[in-house]
Design an enzyme around this catalytic site. Structure first.
Site, PDB file in Angstrom:
ATOM      1  CG  MET A  12      -2.077   0.928   1.071  1.00 58.68           C
ATOM      2  SD  MET A  12      -3.436   0.464   2.122  1.00 58.68           S
ATOM      3  CE  MET A  12      -2.695   0.519   3.742  1.00 58.68           C
ATOM      4  CB  THR A  37      10.390 -10.476  -0.643  1.00 58.27           C
ATOM      5  OG1 THR A  37       8.985 -10.273  -0.765  1.00 58.27           O
ATOM      6  CG2 THR A  37      11.042  -9.241  -0.060  1.00 58.27           C
ATOM      7  CB  SER A  38       7.386 -13.476  -3.151  1.00 55.19           C
ATOM      8  OG  SER A  38       6.689 -12.368  -3.695  1.00 55.19           O
ATOM      9  CD  GLN A  72       8.770  -6.579   1.109  1.00 55.06           C
ATOM     10  OE1 GLN A  72       8.669  -5.992   0.027  1.00 55.06           O
ATOM     11  NE2 GLN A  72       8.059  -7.646   1.395  1.00 55.06           N
ATOM     12  NE  ARG A 101       9.423   5.495  11.964  1.00 53.69           N
ATOM     13  CZ  ARG A 101       8.186   5.051  12.115  1.00 53.69           C
ATOM     14  NH1 ARG A 101       7.662   4.928  13.328  1.00 53.69           N
ATOM     15  NH2 ARG A 101       7.458   4.747  11.074  1.00 53.69           N
ATOM     16  CB  CYS A 134       1.419   7.586   9.899  1.00 57.09           C
ATOM     17  SG  CYS A 134       0.796   6.318  11.007  1.00 57.09           S
ATOM     18  CD  GLN A 161      -2.849   6.596  15.606  1.00 52.35           C
ATOM     19  OE1 GLN A 161      -2.449   6.952  16.702  1.00 52.35           O
ATOM     20  NE2 GLN A 161      -2.193   5.732  14.868  1.00 52.35           N
ATOM     21  N   GLY A 165      -3.439   2.778   8.831  1.00 49.09           N
ATOM     22  CA  GLY A 165      -2.223   2.714   9.637  1.00 49.09           C
ATOM     23  C   GLY A 165      -1.909   1.296  10.087  1.00 49.09           C
ATOM     24  CE  LYS A 242       6.389   3.193  16.711  1.00 46.65           C
ATOM     25  NZ  LYS A 242       5.653   2.486  15.625  1.00 46.65           N
ATOM     26  NE  ARG A 265      -5.687   1.123  14.003  1.00 50.21           N
ATOM     27  CZ  ARG A 265      -4.464   1.580  13.683  1.00 50.21           C
ATOM     28  NH1 ARG A 265      -4.304   2.700  13.003  1.00 50.21           N
ATOM     29  NH2 ARG A 265      -3.399   0.903  14.054  1.00 50.21           N
ATOM     30  CG  HIS A 272      -3.410   8.513  11.329  1.00 49.45           C
ATOM     31  ND1 HIS A 272      -4.278   7.525  10.944  1.00 49.45           N
ATOM     32  CD2 HIS A 272      -2.253   7.882  11.656  1.00 49.45           C
ATOM     33  CE1 HIS A 272      -3.681   6.339  11.022  1.00 49.45           C
ATOM     34  NE2 HIS A 272      -2.446   6.529  11.452  1.00 49.45           N
TER      35      HIS A 272
HETATM   36  N1  HSE Z   1       1.523   2.964  13.616  1.00 50.40           N
HETATM   37  C1  HSE Z   1       0.596   3.703  12.818  1.00 50.40           C
HETATM   38  C2  HSE Z   1      -0.799   3.227  13.020  1.00 50.40           C
HETATM   39  C3  HSE Z   1       0.902   3.639  11.371  1.00 50.40           C
HETATM   40  O1  HSE Z   1      -0.979   2.114  13.524  1.00 50.40           O
HETATM   41  O2  HSE Z   1      -1.738   3.919  12.660  1.00 50.40           O
HETATM   42  C4  HSE Z   1       2.227   3.980  10.859  1.00 50.40           C
HETATM   43  O3  HSE Z   1       3.020   4.904  11.519  1.00 50.40           O
END
Ligand code: HSE
Length: 368
Positions: A12, A37-38, A72, A101, A134, A161, A165, A242, A265, A272
């Site tokens: 994505m 990778t495949s 990836q 990171r 993100c 979010q 994500g 984070k 979420r 987001h």
């Molecule tokens: N960790 C974020 C989320 C997505 O779960 O929405 C990428 O940073």
């Protein structure tokens, strides 16, 4: 010409990256190669210099590149990055995954707000450039002006979010859940005119043993989940951890500015949002604050604190698929003149993932 290898370009984030690179004619001036990778030996996209897909696990092939761009995922990064560096590869590694990171020799990418940090990294010979979380990226695209003017004593962030994500499979399951709920109400006589009946049907469907939750783990459509990612010590989730770690690293702050809140979420597809409370270091008039936010970068949009403008412009429905980052509901909170409330929305797949990577690749291309 800069020789660039793309890994994870079909997922994505990788697909959005390629789409944006095509829109901006970014492939001009690059020698682009594509890995798998495949499916090594399979067909690459039309921009490929080498007309078959290369093997993404072949360290010797990877080592021949000036730049590797990985969308990836973290497991792949864990598997190939250390062997590549151990073998003496000194190219640029650009990565969407979080694995590297917090490494001290890695710079976080969000150039509209931290270009000086990125340029210092390039001058100092840093070779690993990693896309940021993100939520943090979308928040900083909206609010970085406050950090750039050293106005933030601390900040709370309450996030909303999107399913994107968590990955493509979660988005698809969310749509399936939505369909199940709407389908049940649609198929039941009286449910279109009786709200309590509609609610009972929806709730029963969410609790039904057959309700599709294999990916998300719980009903998200018509509900929310106040937990994202794994647990870390102290009661936070990793997503919440984070917030402070990455905000401070992105901005290159001298002292650690406390950032914390609850990450949630919700059932949106790819935007987001965050409701924030900022404790300012001094009382600054609202007009000045709005001017500072507006001047921070060309994508931020300060939305008037009115119902009409908020409903029109400050929503995932308005922002999805665009680079606009609206900041609205900007007002002083009841706690006092140094407490600022605001709300931001950003596209998680654009500013939250692909766009900072694309823009950094452009910086490297322009320097080569
Ligand atoms: N960790 C974020 C989320 C997505 O779960 O929405 C990428 O940073």
């Amino acid at each position: 010409m800069l020789k660039v290898g793309f890994i994870g370009w079909r997922g994505m984030v990788g697909s959005v990256l390629l789409q944006r690179m095509r829109e901006e004619s970014d492939f001009d001036g690059l020698e682009s190669h594509f890995f798998s990778t495949s499916n090594a030996g399979g067909a690459p996209p039309p921009e490929a210099h080498h007309k078959t897909l290369l093997d993404a696990h072949d360290i010797e092939t990877l080592k021949r590149f000036d730049v590797l761009v990985s969308c990836q995922g973290g497991d792949y990064t864990k598997r190939v990055f250390a062997p590549l560096r151990r073998d003496g590869w000194s190219g640029y590694w650009i990565d969407a995954a979080s694995t590297l990171r917090m490494e001290k020799d890695a710079v976080l990418l969000l150039d509209p707000v931290n270009r000086p940090v990125i340029e210092a990294g390039l001058r100092d010979g840093v070779k690993s450039y990693i896309g940021s979380n993100c939520t943090v990226s979308c928040m900083l695209m909206g609010l970085a002006g406050l950090f750039q003017h050293d106005m933030v004593e601390w900040m709370t962030t309450m996030t909303y979010q999107a399913a994107s994500g968590a990955g493509a499979a979660k988005m698809l399951e969310l749509v399936k859940q939505m369909g199940r709920l709407a389908g049940k109400a649609d198929a039941t006589p009286g449910a279109s005119t009786d709200a309590l009946l509609a609610e009972q049907l929806v709730t029963a469907e969410q609790r039904h043993p057959d309700f599709p939750v294999a990916e998300i783990g719980a009903p998200l459509a018509g509900s929310l989940l106040a937990w994202i990612d794994s647990e870390v010590p102290g009661g936070q989730t990793r997503e919440e951890w984070k917030g402070e770690a990455e905000t401070n690293k992105i901005m290159g702050t001298k002292r650690t500015i406390p950032v914390d809140g609850i990450c949630v979420r919700i059932g949106t597809m790819r935007c987001h949002s965050q409701g924030v409370c900022v404790k300012l270091r001094r009382d600054v008039p609202l007009d000045d604050i709005e001017g500072i936010l507006r001047a921070s970068n060309p994508w931020v949009r300060v939305i008037p604190n009115t119902k009409e403008a908020t409903l029109k412009c400050l929503t995932p429905a308005a922002v999805s698929g665009t680079l606009n980052v609206p900041v609205g509901r900007v007002h002083k909170l009841r706690m006092g003149p140094e407490y600022l409330g605001a709300f931001t929305v950003g596209d998680q797949l654009l500013w939250g993932a692909a766009e900072p990577l694309r823009r950094f690749l452009g910086m490297l291309r322009d320097r080569s």
